[in-house]
Write a protein that holds these residues in place. Sequence first.
Motif, PDB file in Angstrom:
ATOM      1  N   THR A   1       0.829  -1.198   0.000  1.00 53.73           N
ATOM      2  CA  THR A   1       0.000   0.000   0.000  1.00 53.73           C
ATOM      3  C   THR A   1       0.865   1.250   0.000  1.00 53.73           C
ATOM      4  OG1 THR A   1      -1.799  -1.144   1.133  1.00 53.73           O
ATOM      5  CG2 THR A   1      -1.800   1.258   1.254  1.00 53.73           C
ATOM      6  N   SER A   2       1.910   1.233   0.809  1.00 50.48           N
ATOM      7  CA  SER A   2       2.822   2.380   0.868  1.00 50.48           C
ATOM      8  C   SER A   2       3.473   2.636  -0.489  1.00 50.48           C
ATOM      9  CB  SER A   2       3.895   2.137   1.933  1.00 50.48           C
ATOM     10  OG  SER A   2       4.782   3.217   1.992  1.00 50.48           O
ATOM     11  N   GLU A   3       3.907   1.584  -1.148  1.00 52.23           N
ATOM     12  CA  GLU A   3       4.530   1.726  -2.469  1.00 52.23           C
ATOM     13  C   GLU A   3       3.537   2.272  -3.493  1.00 52.23           C
ATOM     14  OE1 GLU A   3       6.249  -2.034  -3.558  1.00 52.23           O
ATOM     15  OE2 GLU A   3       7.573  -2.047  -1.810  1.00 52.23           O
ATOM     16  N   ARG A   4       2.292   1.768  -3.452  1.00 53.78           N
ATOM     17  CA  ARG A   4       1.278   2.261  -4.386  1.00 53.78           C
ATOM     18  C   ARG A   4       0.982   3.737  -4.132  1.00 53.78           C
ATOM     19  NH1 ARG A   4      -0.985  -2.497  -2.934  1.00 53.78           N
ATOM     20  NH2 ARG A   4      -2.684  -1.506  -1.797  1.00 53.78           N
ATOM     21  N   LEU A   5       0.897   4.123  -2.865  1.00 54.37           N
ATOM     22  CA  LEU A   5       0.635   5.522  -2.539  1.00 54.37           C
ATOM     23  C   LEU A   5       1.782   6.421  -2.997  1.00 54.37           C
ATOM     24  CD1 LEU A   5      -0.956   5.111   0.995  1.00 54.37           C
ATOM     25  CD2 LEU A   5      -2.108   5.933  -1.080  1.00 54.37           C
ATOM     26  N   GLU A   6       3.012   5.963  -2.814  1.00 52.86           N
ATOM     27  CA  GLU A   6       4.163   6.759  -3.248  1.00 52.86           C
ATOM     28  C   GLU A   6       4.162   6.901  -4.768  1.00 52.86           C
ATOM     29  OE1 GLU A   6       7.340   9.219  -3.221  1.00 52.86           O
ATOM     30  OE2 GLU A   6       6.096   8.619  -1.534  1.00 52.86           O
TER      31      GLU A   6
END
Length: 108
Positions: A39-44
């Motif tokens: 999720t963090s990677e997608r948000l970034e």
Amino acid sequence: MRKLLDKIEARQRLVRETAERLREQIAELTGQLAAAEGTSERLETTRETVLELAAEDGTPPPERLPPGYRQILALFEQNGDGLRARDICRILGTGTEHRHTEGTRAPS
């Protein structure tokens, strides 16, 4: 002697059961960690894409302020310019020792 061996076997069984429960918890937490990292990677990636698209349209990037900076600005707006670093630290709850007040006073 048999009693002692029975106690050892009972303890071994308990330790094996505990180890198995811990393995299950680790597997569950590993899955949760992988999901959070994904999720963090997608948000970034989304953030970077939005900034790229905004730049193409000539929109300036949003102002990036250090953590707590907006809160400190709000304190000055509420209390005027008469605040000292120690006052800010006390209000923010960061501690009033020298290391805290100097960290608040120093530009980053």
